[in-house]
Design an enzyme around this catalytic site. Structure first.
Site, PDB file in Angstrom:
ATOM      1  N   HIS A  71       0.745  -1.099  -0.015  1.00 27.10           N
ATOM      2  CA  HIS A  71      -0.043  -0.049  -0.195  1.00 27.10           C
ATOM      3  C   HIS A  71       0.715   1.160   0.075  1.00 27.10           C
ATOM      4  O   HIS A  71       1.752   1.148   0.974  1.00 27.10           O
ATOM      5  CB  HIS A  71      -0.968   0.118   1.388  1.00 27.10           C
ATOM      6  N   PRO A  72       0.469   2.375  -0.877  1.00 30.12           N
ATOM      7  CA  PRO A  72       1.566   3.546  -0.750  1.00 30.12           C
ATOM      8  C   PRO A  72       0.812   4.248   0.377  1.00 30.12           C
ATOM      9  O   PRO A  72      -0.183   4.010   0.964  1.00 30.12           O
ATOM     10  CB  PRO A  72       0.909   4.161  -1.970  1.00 30.12           C
ATOM     11  N   PHE A 117       1.305   4.112   7.491  1.00 30.49           N
ATOM     12  CA  PHE A 117      -0.208   4.362   8.064  1.00 30.49           C
ATOM     13  C   PHE A 117      -1.125   3.657   7.097  1.00 30.49           C
ATOM     14  O   PHE A 117      -1.222   4.132   6.018  1.00 30.49           O
ATOM     15  CB  PHE A 117      -0.226   5.550   8.329  1.00 30.49           C
ATOM     16  N   ILE A 119      -5.423   3.094   6.550  1.00 33.06           N
ATOM     17  CA  ILE A 119      -6.441   3.142   6.932  1.00 33.06           C
ATOM     18  C   ILE A 119      -7.273   3.020   5.465  1.00 33.06           C
ATOM     19  O   ILE A 119      -6.903   3.180   4.412  1.00 33.06           O
ATOM     20  CB  ILE A 119      -6.631   4.882   7.281  1.00 33.06           C
ATOM     21  N   ALA A 121      -9.342   4.433   3.394  1.00 34.11           N
ATOM     22  CA  ALA A 121      -9.500   5.759   2.827  1.00 34.11           C
ATOM     23  C   ALA A 121     -10.715   5.867   2.070  1.00 34.11           C
ATOM     24  O   ALA A 121     -11.078   7.078   1.874  1.00 34.11           O
ATOM     25  CB  ALA A 121      -8.270   6.171   1.789  1.00 34.11           C
TER      26      ALA A 121
END
Length: 167
Positions: A71-72, A117, A119, A121
């Site tokens: 994930h970026p 991090f 999440i 989004a």
């Protein structure tokens, strides 16, 4: 990830190698992809989503970090990666000051926890993601690992649903 929707039946009938490739587009952890594939045949969509939850819960810390590495950073969608671009759509058009704050907060988080991090989004504004990042930064590593695991499960659910339903 393919933008062409698959039917549930065609996904369930996909040969093992192609299924693994498709699942790795959903989640970068080979352990997760193998665990989900091993639950086939799924009786319905809910069973596939349940397989995601069970596989995510069973990932080791190493496997979880491998999944997160796919994930970026929030605020920096991966160029050419449709899922990343779509999931972080709220970042497009955010003002530069907010993007700078996201970059600084991401760097502090990564320095503390050793991973991006994470999440879910989808549907969140840039400001809401920044607030969540700041809120979670004080967490203990074990707590944050479990929160990230839950966020990954949500992301995978969305990606599986999108895979089956298209946009």
């Amino acid at each position: 990830m393919t933008d062409r929707p698959l039917t549930f039946d065609s996904l369930a009938a996909t040969d093992a190698g192609e299924l693994r490739r498709i699942l790795l587009d959903v989640c970068a952890s080979p352990a997760w992809a193998d665990a989900v594939a091993a639950t086939r045949p799924w009786r319905d969509r809910r069973a596939l989503l349940d397989a995601n939850a069970e596989a995510m819960a069973a990932l080791s810390i190493t496997d979880l970090h491998e999944a997160m590495a796919g994930h970026p950073r929030i605020g920096a969608p991966e160029p050419g990666h449709d899922a990343s671009r779509r999931e972080q759509a709220a970042v497009r058009g955010a003002d530069e000051a907010l993007l700078d704050e996201l970059r600084r907060a991401n760097a502090a988080y990564e320095a503390k926890f050793g991973h991006v991090f994470l999440i879910c989004a989808t549907g969140r504004t840039s400001a809401a993601m920044l607030a969540a990042l700041r809120e979670r930064h004080p967490n203990e590593p074990a707590t944050e690992t479990e929160i990230a695991r839950g966020e990954l499960r949500k992301i995978n659910d969305i990606r599986i649903t999108r895979l089956l339903d298209g946009d």
